[in-house]
Write an enzyme that holds these catalytic residues in place. Structure first.
Site, mmCIF file in Angstrom:
data_model
loop_
_atom_site.group_PDB
_atom_site.id
_atom_site.type_symbol
_atom_site.label_atom_id
_atom_site.label_comp_id
_atom_site.label_asym_id
_atom_site.label_seq_id
_atom_site.Cartn_x
_atom_site.Cartn_y
_atom_site.Cartn_z
ATOM 1 N N GLU A 1 0.779 -1.234 0.000
ATOM 2 C CA GLU A 1 0.000 0.000 0.000
ATOM 3 C C GLU A 1 0.812 1.287 0.000
ATOM 4 O O GLU A 1 0.258 2.355 -0.198
ATOM 5 C CB GLU A 1 -0.988 -0.003 1.173
ATOM 6 C CG GLU A 1 -0.418 0.354 2.502
ATOM 7 C CD GLU A 1 -1.276 1.392 3.213
ATOM 8 O OE1 GLU A 1 -2.357 1.721 2.717
ATOM 9 O OE2 GLU A 1 -0.840 1.867 4.256
ATOM 10 N N HIS B 1 -4.393 3.504 2.611
ATOM 11 C CA HIS B 1 -4.044 4.242 1.393
ATOM 12 C C HIS B 1 -4.421 3.457 0.139
ATOM 13 O O HIS B 1 -3.869 3.707 -0.947
ATOM 14 C CB HIS B 1 -2.545 4.542 1.364
ATOM 15 C CG HIS B 1 -2.091 5.490 2.436
ATOM 16 N ND1 HIS B 1 -2.428 6.829 2.444
ATOM 17 C CD2 HIS B 1 -1.338 5.289 3.545
ATOM 18 C CE1 HIS B 1 -1.890 7.409 3.503
ATOM 19 N NE2 HIS B 1 -1.226 6.493 4.196
ATOM 20 N N HIS C 1 1.321 -1.411 8.820
ATOM 21 C CA HIS C 1 0.975 0.014 8.882
ATOM 22 C C HIS C 1 1.981 0.861 9.638
ATOM 23 O O HIS C 1 2.236 1.995 9.236
ATOM 24 C CB HIS C 1 -0.429 0.242 9.484
ATOM 25 C CG HIS C 1 -0.851 1.677 9.530
ATOM 26 N ND1 HIS C 1 -1.063 2.430 8.394
ATOM 27 C CD2 HIS C 1 -1.100 2.513 10.572
ATOM 28 C CE1 HIS C 1 -1.440 3.666 8.745
ATOM 29 N NE2 HIS C 1 -1.452 3.733 10.056
ATOM 30 N N HIS D 1 5.262 0.266 10.144
ATOM 31 C CA HIS D 1 6.556 0.262 9.451
ATOM 32 C C HIS D 1 7.760 -0.053 10.335
ATOM 33 O O HIS D 1 8.897 0.127 9.917
ATOM 34 C CB HIS D 1 6.804 1.611 8.755
ATOM 35 C CG HIS D 1 5.913 1.870 7.592
ATOM 36 N ND1 HIS D 1 6.235 2.752 6.580
ATOM 37 C CD2 HIS D 1 4.689 1.371 7.268
ATOM 38 C CE1 HIS D 1 5.257 2.793 5.685
ATOM 39 N NE2 HIS D 1 4.314 1.953 6.092
#
Length: 270
Positions: A39, A68, A179, A181
């Site tokens: 994403e 996203h 999400h 990271h």
């Protein structure tokens, strides 16, 4: 089965790492199925059809998205033509595409993949992810119609990710967070047999602020004001993810490994 999940692909550096390394990993690790969260693969915001095709050609069997999902507007139509791309189950009732699907793996085995968005600290309210995932798990019982099930829990809060892991324990092969990271050091097999990791980390340049060039995020933290757009960091990327080994009869995990290859982070793997 041996199933590899790769965390959020971040910009050009992340794409380059995946396309360069994944073909070899499939062969060397005898992988049966590969899921990649894509994403942030296009300029750090969304996934373009061109970049989706490159990740699939490199060896991904399924691409998941996130909040996203449709930042790249071409994905609104492309996702309807490419069944190997999943958007979140609870994104919006009118969103194109699907949030869960059963895929074919090696040896004729079936793998169900689903993604859900969390609610805690997210920018917009999404529908309840727990009921959405529960419905999918009930429709595809592990060890019956499918030999493995993977849930990508895309959210901010580690507590919500852990809650989803326990909610699915005994009903999924792997619940893995995305999400944020940053790879977490809590890969484990839960008491009911489901493998879990709070966040798989990103495939991107870790000499950054969660994948972005450092200057602009640091300026905003220090001054409270923005000057420029965020730009994905372009240095050598680390490939981060989770590898799960499953039992075909039960579909439950027999082992789980954190994956870190290349770049700046200390390597780890099976």
């Amino acid at each position: 089965m041996r199933i590899l999940f790769l965390g959020d692909v971040m910009g050009r550096a992340g794409r380059a790492a995946v396309t360069a390394r994944l073909p070899g990993l499939r062969a060397n690790w005898a992988l049966d199925f590969v899921v990649v969260n894509g994403e942030n693969a296009t300029s750090g915001a969304g996934l373009s059809p061109e970049h989706a095709k490159a990740l699939l050609a490199a060896g991904a069997d399924c691409l998941t998205l996130g909040d996203h999902a449709f930042d790249q507007k071409d994905m609104l139509s492309f996702i309807e033509t490419e069944p190997r791309i999943l958007r979140p189950l609870n994104y919006a009732k009118t969103a194109p595409g699907r949030g869960a699907r059963v895929f074919a793996a090696t040896g004729g085995r079936k793998v169900m993949v689903a993604q859900a968005l969390g609610q805690v600290f997210m920018k917009r309210p999404f529908d309840d992810p727990f009921s959405a995932v529960d419905a999918v798990l009930r429709a595809h019982p592990l060890g019956g119609a499918v030999q493995a099930t993977l849930i990508d829990m895309h959210c901010e809060a580690t507590s919500e990710k852990m809650g989803m892991g326990h909610w699915c324990d005994g009903r999924a092969s792997l619940v893995v967070g995305t999400h944020t990271h940053v790879p977490t050091a809590d890969a484990q097999v839960l008491p009911g047999g489901t493998a879990f990791q709070s966040d798989a980390g990103m495939c991107g340049d870790y000499n950054s602020v969660i994948g972005m060039e450092k200057l602009e995020p640091m300026r905003r933290f220090v001054t409270g004001m923005g000057k420029d757009r965020f730009t994905p960091a372009a240095g050598e990327a680390t490939l981060c993810g989770t590898l799960v080994e499953t039992d075909d009869r039960s579909g439950l995990a027999t082992a789980v490994h954190m994956i870190r290859l290349g770049g700046r982070l200390a390597p780890s793997g099976p």
